[in-house]
Design a protein around this motif. Structure first.
Motif, short mmCIF file in Angstrom:
data_model
loop_
_atom_site.label_atom_id
_atom_site.label_comp_id
_atom_site.label_asym_id
_atom_site.label_seq_id
_atom_site.Cartn_x
_atom_site.Cartn_y
_atom_site.Cartn_z
N SER A 84 -25.74 37.85 28.38
CA SER A 84 -26.82 36.95 27.95
C SER A 84 -26.29 35.53 27.78
CB SER A 84 -27.44 37.44 26.64
OG SER A 84 -27.79 38.79 26.76
N TYR A 86 -23.77 34.32 29.46
CA TYR A 86 -23.54 33.84 30.83
C TYR A 86 -24.83 33.24 31.39
CZ TYR A 86 -23.25 34.30 35.92
OH TYR A 86 -23.32 34.08 37.27
N VAL A 87 -25.94 33.99 31.23
CA VAL A 87 -27.22 33.50 31.73
C VAL A 87 -27.62 32.19 31.06
CG1 VAL A 87 -29.72 34.02 31.79
CG2 VAL A 87 -28.07 35.81 32.37
N MET A 88 -27.26 32.06 29.79
CA MET A 88 -27.70 30.89 29.03
C MET A 88 -26.70 29.72 29.07
SD MET A 88 -30.65 31.91 28.13
CE MET A 88 -31.26 30.76 26.89
#
Ligand SMILES: Cc1cc2nc3c(=O)[nH]c(=O)nc-3n(C[C@H](O)[C@H](O)[C@H](O)COP(=O)(O)O)c2cc1C
Ligand code: SF4
Ligand code: FES
Lengths: 154, 420
Positions: A84, A86-88
């Motif tokens: 999460s 990484y995505v953000m």
């Protein structure tokens, strides 16, 4: 040599378990808390105190991510590198820390102020990206906040 | 809509104190059980409630308890698994930080059911606030006579200890957790013998997830019908769901298990961030298969998610949006699993770093057409039955489903030799 204080704390952990060896991770934690990391010297002393061989204790110590068998700086920065975060935008934060401090994962600044490490999910994925410095958790971290956050740790 | 697990949370994030918890009806279930119920009756009640473990595998809790031998010498152990290191999963933290006594009461009831006299909360290192909250709550519970010798005059004894881990995903696997508590490397144990027969220090042991244990006081208080009726489907009780990723309002909510993915994303998480499209989601943490747009109306219970080809897992969903690289997303996940593999068996120890490397090569635009075959080969040989524990098969779930639903993303990166 383990200090009296360290021995007392380790004894407390030993009293809580039916088999002495079961307290060995606690013992490593106690020493790391006082000395920031577990040197070969300390490891031998703890092993002797726990009636274990240094090799046996080392195989335990090196298994766990947060027992440090190499010196670390005064402050340890753990950045969450899991999904999460990484995505953000975690990779951007990692690049920025590397630039600002001049250290990559696993390294310590020359002045001994910070060590920088990646860490799996900090369990605060709804406030990603997240990082921890010593015992402090920072959530929803933006690139703009980094300098101020790091500045708190002398 | 009833929310038994979270209804009494203060709203400011601070933990519910012992007094506040008691005022809300806390420890009444314990009084009731100790006074009116045989230990076995508690197990039967939980079995009939249909409660399934909330730690990921979804095993029936009462069934698990029923395998513990009753007339054997002490000690026996009850362990709360509060390791919560699965990426994307953050639901136990909320319960640990805000309703510590609900957990403790659940643990005492579980311990009473199996007649355990020793209990541990195995808490991960990063949960500093939870450690403080739980430590204080355990002290309060001792002082109030809910823990220790002769609890509430019933003759039942129970000790509770907090153990904080030192960071390793494997510590959450229940037999590896036992090894860790014994001061060893957290590698899993062979089963049988099952922990219920021979667990911590060779004694009968039950390991349950935080959320599972938090359900117990409510089941004892309100009964099985009430618990089953919380969700209209086959799976009983409420669930704490979470959504993270590029939605407008990431968060966690306690809801009945009728909620759909779409409702979670749109109604609770506020929909996707502006300009972004939903592409897929891991419905229950890092080790579950992707679900995609056609699954948005899937009901988020064990049966519904399984029928759609994935697992409810921990019930905490991670969203993949159309601006995030699929290959990067999966590479990040496999990096985690490769790093956290305990190294005990070869397919997992050698296979996961290989997968990570292949994904990285594709990601930076250096992939070859045969790479996809290599990845598929691994999803087969690291799948269920080929490794010692569930870490490797879990690691294959996002990969195999990404190859199924987003194959074009992989192929395009390889064909055009561009980086993600
Ligand atoms: C690699 C791995 C990590 C796990 N981590 C956790 C965890 O952090 N917390 C948890 O409750 N269960 C975790 N589990 C599941 C546990 O092994 C076990 O099934 C669970 O704690 C049982 O509790 P429950 O029946 O209440 O769900 C993990 C499993 C595996 C294979
Ligand atoms: S599957 Fe991986 S984590 Fe599980 S026992 Fe084998 S090496 Fe260890
Ligand atoms: S993924 Fe970063 S806190 Fe969970």
């Amino acid at each position: 040599m383990l200090t009296v204080e360290e021995k007392l704390e380790i004894d407390k952990a030993i009293h809580e378990v039916p088999v002495k060896k079961a307290a060995c991770i606690e013992a490593l934690k106690v020493v790391q808390q006082k000395r920031r990391w577990v040197s070969d010297e300390s490891l031998k002393d703890i092993a002797a105190y726990m009636d274990m061989s240094p090799e046996e204790l080392d195989s335990v110590a090196t298994f766990y991510n947060l027992i440090f068998r190499r010196p670390v700086g005064r402050h340890v920065i753990l950045i969450c590198d899991s999904i999460s975060c990484y995505v953000m935008g975690q990779e951007k934060l990692t690049d920025l820390i590397t630039k600002q401090l001049g250290i990559r994962y696993g390294q310590t600044t020359l002045d001994g102020r910070y060590t920088f490490l990646p860490n799996p999910c900090l369990g605060t994925c709804d406030h990603a990206p997240a990082l921890m410095i010593d015992n402090d958790l920072y959530r929803d971290v933006t690139p703009e906040q980094l300098e101020e956050i790091l500045g708190k740790y002398a | 809509m009833e929310k038994p697990l979270t209804q009494h949370m203060r709203g400011d994030g601070a933990p519910l104190s012992l007094k506040e918890y008691e005022r809300a009806g806390g420890y009444q279930a314990l009084r009731k059980a100790l006074k009116e119920m045989e230990p076995k009756a508690v197990t039967t009640l939980v079995k009939e409630s249909n409660l399934r473990g909330r730690g990921g595998a979804g095993f029936l809790t009462g069934m698990k308890w029923s395998f513990v031998p009753m007339n054997v010498p002490k000690p026996k152990y009850l362990i709360c698994n509060a390791d919560e290191m699965e990426p994307g999963t953050f639901k136990d933290r909320i319960l640990l930080e805000q309703t510590p006594h609900q957990l403790i009461e659940g643990m005492i009831l579980a311990a009473y059911a199996i007649q355990a006299d020793q209990s541990y909360v195995f808490l991960r290192w990063a949960y500093k606030l939870a450690a403080k909250v739980i430590t204080q709550a355990i002290e309060e519970a001792y002082a109030a006579g809910y823990l220790g010798k002769n609890i509430l005059g019933s003759g039942f004894d129970l000790d509770m200890h907090l153990h904080t881990g030192v960071g390793r995903y494997m510590c959450g696997e229940e037999t590896a957790l036992l090894n860790s508590l014994e001061g060893k490397r957290a590698t899993p144990r062979a089963k049988p013998p099952f922990p219920q027969i021979s667990g911590l220090f060779g004694k009968p042991t039950i390991v349950n997830n935080v959320e599972t244990l938090c359900c117990i006081p409510h089941i004892v208080n309100r009964g099985t019908d009430w618990f089953k009726n919380l969700s209209p489907g086959a799976d009983a009780g409420t669930k704490i769901y979470g959504v993270s990723g590029k939605v407008k309002k990431p968060g966690a909510w306690e809801l009945p298990m009728t909620v759909t993915m779409r409702e979670l994303i749109e109604d609770y998480a506020g929909g996707m961030q502006d300009g972004l499209k939903f592409r897929g989601a891991l419905p229950g943490g890092a080790s579950t298969d992707f679900l995609v747009e056609e699954h948005l109306d899937v009901r988020m219970d064990y049966t519904g998610v399984a029928a759609a080809g994935s697992r409810l897992g921990t019930g905490t969903m991670i969203i993949l949006d159309d601006h995030t690289s699929v290959v990067g997303f999966v590479r990040n996940l496999e990096h985690f699993f490769a790093q956290e593999s305990c190294g005990f068996c070869t397919p997992c120890r050698e296979g996961l770093p290989w997968i990570e490397k292949v994904l990285h090569t594709i990601e930076i635009g250096e992939g070859k057409p045969e790479d996809i075959k290599t990845l598929e080969f691994h999803t087969k040989y690291l799948g269920p039955g080929n490794t010692f524990c569930a870490l490797a098969p879990g690691a294959m779930e996002p990969l195999q489903s990404a190859l199924k639903y987003f194959r074009k993303d992989f192929e395009e990166l390889i064909r055009h030799k561009i980086s993600a």
